[in-house]
Design a protein around this motif. Structure first.
Motif, mmCIF file in Angstrom:
data_model
loop_
_atom_site.group_PDB
_atom_site.id
_atom_site.type_symbol
_atom_site.label_atom_id
_atom_site.label_comp_id
_atom_site.label_asym_id
_atom_site.label_seq_id
_atom_site.Cartn_x
_atom_site.Cartn_y
_atom_site.Cartn_z
ATOM 1 N N LEU A 52 40.868 49.022 46.609
ATOM 2 C CA LEU A 52 39.886 49.434 45.609
ATOM 3 C C LEU A 52 40.179 48.834 44.227
ATOM 4 C CD1 LEU A 52 39.280 53.203 46.504
ATOM 5 C CD2 LEU A 52 37.920 51.192 47.140
ATOM 6 N N CYS A 53 41.299 48.113 44.117
ATOM 7 C CA CYS A 53 41.593 47.383 42.868
ATOM 8 C C CYS A 53 40.917 46.017 42.865
ATOM 9 C CB CYS A 53 43.107 47.185 42.714
ATOM 10 S SG CYS A 53 44.079 48.689 42.599
ATOM 11 N N ASP A 54 40.498 45.567 44.032
ATOM 12 C CA ASP A 54 40.034 44.191 44.205
ATOM 13 C C ASP A 54 38.519 44.127 44.397
ATOM 14 O OD1 ASP A 54 40.278 41.436 44.500
ATOM 15 O OD2 ASP A 54 40.557 41.567 46.672
ATOM 16 N N LEU A 55 37.797 44.738 43.443
ATOM 17 C CA LEU A 55 36.339 44.803 43.587
ATOM 18 C C LEU A 55 35.614 44.188 42.386
ATOM 19 C CD1 LEU A 55 36.048 48.465 44.976
ATOM 20 C CD2 LEU A 55 35.904 46.326 46.281
ATOM 21 N N ALA A 56 36.298 43.324 41.655
ATOM 22 C CA ALA A 56 35.685 42.667 40.496
ATOM 23 C C ALA A 56 36.062 41.195 40.507
ATOM 24 C CB ALA A 56 36.131 43.337 39.201
ATOM 25 N N ASP A 57 35.573 40.457 39.512
ATOM 26 C CA ASP A 57 35.851 39.022 39.461
ATOM 27 C C ASP A 57 37.108 38.705 38.657
ATOM 28 O OD1 ASP A 57 34.893 39.708 37.004
ATOM 29 O OD2 ASP A 57 33.256 38.244 36.957
ATOM 30 N N VAL A 58 37.918 39.742 38.358
ATOM 31 C CA VAL A 58 39.193 39.541 37.683
ATOM 32 C C VAL A 58 40.266 40.259 38.491
ATOM 33 C CG1 VAL A 58 38.316 39.229 35.349
ATOM 34 C CG2 VAL A 58 38.718 41.541 36.198
ATOM 35 N N LYS A 59 41.482 39.753 38.404
ATOM 36 C CA LYS A 59 42.594 40.359 39.140
ATOM 37 C C LYS A 59 43.010 41.656 38.455
ATOM 38 C CE LYS A 59 47.406 39.468 40.480
ATOM 39 N NZ LYS A 59 47.264 40.046 41.822
ATOM 40 N N CYS A 60 43.072 42.726 39.204
ATOM 41 C CA CYS A 60 43.459 44.027 38.665
ATOM 42 C C CYS A 60 44.525 44.662 39.549
ATOM 43 C CB CYS A 60 42.265 44.980 38.583
ATOM 44 S SG CYS A 60 40.944 44.443 37.484
#
Length: 303
Positions: A52-60
């Motif tokens: 659920l951290c990997d749902l955007a276009d930036v690394k989180c």
């Protein structure tokens, strides 16, 4: 200080939302738990939900994409996320720990909606780490400069940006308590005194466990602020650049400001700055004003 009741029974679903505050080692905590998520699940049954951290276009390494989509859709990296997908994921584990300082942007209506939309269990909890208010203000000011949000002096930032929207810790957590969340508030300074990795200390206290430090991968602290003298010189250089050619930085993104800040302040940090008289005058004005305001953290107001 407010403390959670002990977790009951292994069969009872539970979730903890770590909501900040920003500038209380949140990035370091997230980086550390993300890197050790498999160990945390294996040894203690706590699921950090790295997917659920990997749902955007930036690394989180925190759950920022989830927070942006749900509570702050105007964020430039926000992408819509189907609440049913989140609900199904959260139901895969009985013990969930999510972390994002962006959770603090949630309003009461949004909090009420996720209780049902995400299918949150009755044992739902909010964790907030706070620090000395002056240090919190200074760190927030430094972060605003780093991200290109503001190039004000610390005094200007306090009176123009921070004070008009200031909330006490009780104000920040009350909206969660109103929707069935238990609340725990931990002191950043107390956590640091332990000498442990901040993530380990947070998890040990929240879950009443003892993580094996020898097995836990240690990381370098993240998002560490440069010296104040370097930051002041950097923001003056940006002011000069904007006055000479304002169009040059007009379209810069957060990432571009962040990159320039790190490079320039990294270089300027090697200059042996001495805290100036003006810095002390600014600090004194802010501290003098803070004592006139409602107490930032009053444990008697945390339910």
């Amino acid at each position: 200080m407010s403390r959670f009741a002990k977790f009951e029974g292994s069969n009872k679903r539970k979730i903890v939302l770590h909501v900040g505050l920003p500038k209380t080692a949140t990035t370091s905590i997230q980086d550390s738990i993300f890197a050790n998520a498999k160990l945390l699940k294996q040894d203690h049954g706590i699921d950090y939900c790295v997917d659920l951290c990997d749902l955007a276009d930036v690394k989180c390494t925190g759950h920022h994409p989830l927070a942006w989509a749900t509570f702050f859709p105007a964020h430039p990296h926000s992408k819509p996320i189907n609440g049913q997908i989140v609900k199904e994921r959260l139901q895969l584990s009985d013990n969930i720990f999510l972390s994002s300082e962006w959770f603090t942007t949630a309003n009461q209506l949004q909090i009420a909606s996720i209780v049902e939309e995400w299918g949150l269990p009755t044992d739902r909890r909010v964790l907030l780490v706070y620090r000395n208010e002056f240090d919190h203000i200074r760190s927030s000011w430094l972060q605003a400069i780093k991200m290109g949000y503001s190039f004000l002096s610390l005094e200007e930032f306090y009176f123009q940006r921070y004070k008009p929207t200031r909330n006490t810790i009780a104000d920040k957590v009350k909206k969660w308590a109103m929707h069935g969340f238990s609340v725990e508030v931990l002191s950043f300074d107390d956590l640091k005194k332990s000498g442990n990795d901040m993530a380990i200390e947070v998890l040990n206290r929240v879950y009443d466990i003892k993580i094996d430090q020898d097995k836990w991968g240690q990381l370098t602290a993240s998002n560490v602020s440069p010296p104040r003298g370097a930051v002041n010189l950097y923001r003056k250089l940006i002011h000069l650049l904007n006055s000479v050619k304002p169009s040059f930085t007009a379209s810069w993104t957060e990432a571009e400001y962040h990159l320039l800040h790190n490079k320039m302040c990294g270089f300027l940090a090697h200059i042996p700055f001495v805290s100036g008289k003006q810095d002390q005058v600014e600090d004194d004005k802010i501290r003098d004003d803070l004592v006139k305001l409602p107490t930032f953290f009053d444990p008697t107001q945390i339910k």
